[in-house]
Motif scaffolding. Structure first.
Motif, mmCIF file in Angstrom:
data_model
loop_
_atom_site.group_PDB
_atom_site.id
_atom_site.type_symbol
_atom_site.label_atom_id
_atom_site.label_comp_id
_atom_site.label_asym_id
_atom_site.label_seq_id
_atom_site.Cartn_x
_atom_site.Cartn_y
_atom_site.Cartn_z
ATOM 1 N N GLY A 1 32.530 44.571 46.258
ATOM 2 C CA GLY A 1 33.002 43.324 46.832
ATOM 3 C C GLY A 1 34.498 43.122 46.694
ATOM 4 N N THR A 2 35.140 43.955 45.884
ATOM 5 C CA THR A 2 36.584 43.871 45.667
ATOM 6 C C THR A 2 37.288 45.074 46.276
ATOM 7 O OG1 THR A 2 36.268 42.619 43.617
ATOM 8 C CG2 THR A 2 38.413 43.671 43.927
ATOM 9 N N ASP B 1 35.863 39.429 42.811
ATOM 10 C CA ASP B 1 35.450 38.668 43.993
ATOM 11 C C ASP B 1 34.394 37.612 43.711
ATOM 12 O OD1 ASP B 1 32.545 40.035 45.152
ATOM 13 O OD2 ASP B 1 33.694 41.156 43.682
ATOM 14 N N THR B 2 34.108 37.333 42.437
ATOM 15 C CA THR B 2 33.066 36.365 42.112
ATOM 16 C C THR B 2 33.544 35.388 41.035
ATOM 17 O OG1 THR B 2 32.003 37.465 40.214
ATOM 18 C CG2 THR B 2 31.397 38.261 42.419
ATOM 19 N N PRO B 3 32.883 34.242 40.930
ATOM 20 C CA PRO B 3 33.202 33.329 39.827
ATOM 21 C C PRO B 3 33.015 33.970 38.460
ATOM 22 C CG PRO B 3 31.976 32.164 41.521
ATOM 23 C CD PRO B 3 31.937 33.621 41.895
ATOM 24 N N ALA C 1 38.405 36.992 48.407
ATOM 25 C CA ALA C 1 37.209 36.488 49.089
ATOM 26 C C ALA C 1 36.623 37.513 50.050
ATOM 27 C CB ALA C 1 37.544 35.197 49.821
ATOM 28 N N THR C 2 36.405 38.724 49.547
ATOM 29 C CA THR C 2 35.833 39.783 50.380
ATOM 30 C C THR C 2 34.388 40.101 49.991
ATOM 31 O OG1 THR C 2 37.037 41.313 48.912
ATOM 32 C CG2 THR C 2 37.953 40.914 51.099
ATOM 33 N N THR D 1 42.008 38.665 51.431
ATOM 34 C CA THR D 1 41.758 40.099 51.287
ATOM 35 C C THR D 1 42.854 40.681 50.393
ATOM 36 O OG1 THR D 1 43.150 40.975 53.076
ATOM 37 C CG2 THR D 1 40.953 40.135 53.698
ATOM 38 N N LEU D 2 42.670 41.913 49.970
ATOM 39 C CA LEU D 2 43.691 42.574 49.156
ATOM 40 C C LEU D 2 44.945 42.914 49.966
ATOM 41 C CD1 LEU D 2 41.584 44.914 46.837
ATOM 42 C CD2 LEU D 2 42.802 42.812 46.222
#
Length: 228
Positions: A9-10, A177-179, A196-197, A214-215
């Motif tokens: 996700g990252t 990408d997560t809390p 936020a990917t 995005t990165l």
């Protein structure tokens, strides 16, 4: 600064290869199919996921005499299956990930991984997008501790050993990408950068020090500014 990257996700998207491998491992282990859709994998360590899945199996009436032994066997079987599955799986780099990592590595930045994946699988996954230990020579992994919040301390210890100097938590950046990645950074006293990917939008990641779509939007100077 030391930059620690999450993987799923990252840096990349595996399109469900991990969940399919886990469900196949459940069938291998218990001789029946299981639906794991009720369990979120986002931001969790592999070992935490295994623990929840074993609890699911027990709820379904499977007898587990030795949970710790079952946990270790599950991890071993899953790792073997994942290594095979990754060969042909659809794995793709997320926007900006390859260019960013290669640029940072080329500029001499100090990069590592901080991921819930078991260590061998972490490198197998990034290997599918042509990255590896050359770019990420140290890190902390789901095989080090079931609790993701314990991983920054592990990564800092390894960064200190690898770099030959004391690495302070305040100079470490956790990129995820997560809390749970944000909470992990906070627990370790590190800077939190959220992208936020994955499954979470920018509004759900607003507690991070820096939030990116995005990165491609990553700028080291912006991160250094909030770390001061």
């Amino acid at each position: 600064m030391v930059l620690l990257f999450d993987i799923d996700g990252t840096l990349l998207q595996g399109h469900g290869v991990g969940r399919r491998a886990i469900e196949a491992t459940l069938t291998d282990t218990f001789g029946r199919a299981f639906d794991t859709s009720s369990i979120s994998f986002s931001g969790k360590t592999d070992r935490q996921i295994f623990r929840q899945i074993l609890a699911l199996a027990v709820e379904a009436g499977i007898e587990v005499d030795d949970p710790d032994a079952a946990h270790e066997q599950f991890a071993t079987t899953y790792a073997e299956r994942m290594h095979g599955a990754l060969v042909d799986a659809h794995v793709e780099a997320l926007p900006g990930a390859l260019d960013l990592v290669r640029q940072l590595a080329g500029d001499g930045a100090e990069l590592g991984l901080l991921t819930g994946n078991l260590e061998p699988l972490a490198y197998a996954k990034v290997g599918r997008i042509a990255l590896g230990r050359a770019e990420f020579p140290f890190g902390a992994f789901g095989s080090d501790d079931e609790d993701r919040n314990a991983l920054p301390a592990v990564a800092i210890e390894r960064a200190t050993a690898h770099l030959g100097r004391t690495v302070a938590p305040a100079e470490v950046v956790v990129i995820g990408d997560t809390p749970r990645d944000i909470a992990c950074a906070r627990a370790g006293g590190c800077v939190a950068v959220a992208v936020a990917t994955g499954r979470f939008g920018a509004s759900e990641l607003a507690d991070a020090d820096v939030v990116l779509d995005t990165l491609e939007a990553f700028r080291l100077a912006d991160v250094e500014a909030v770390a001061v």
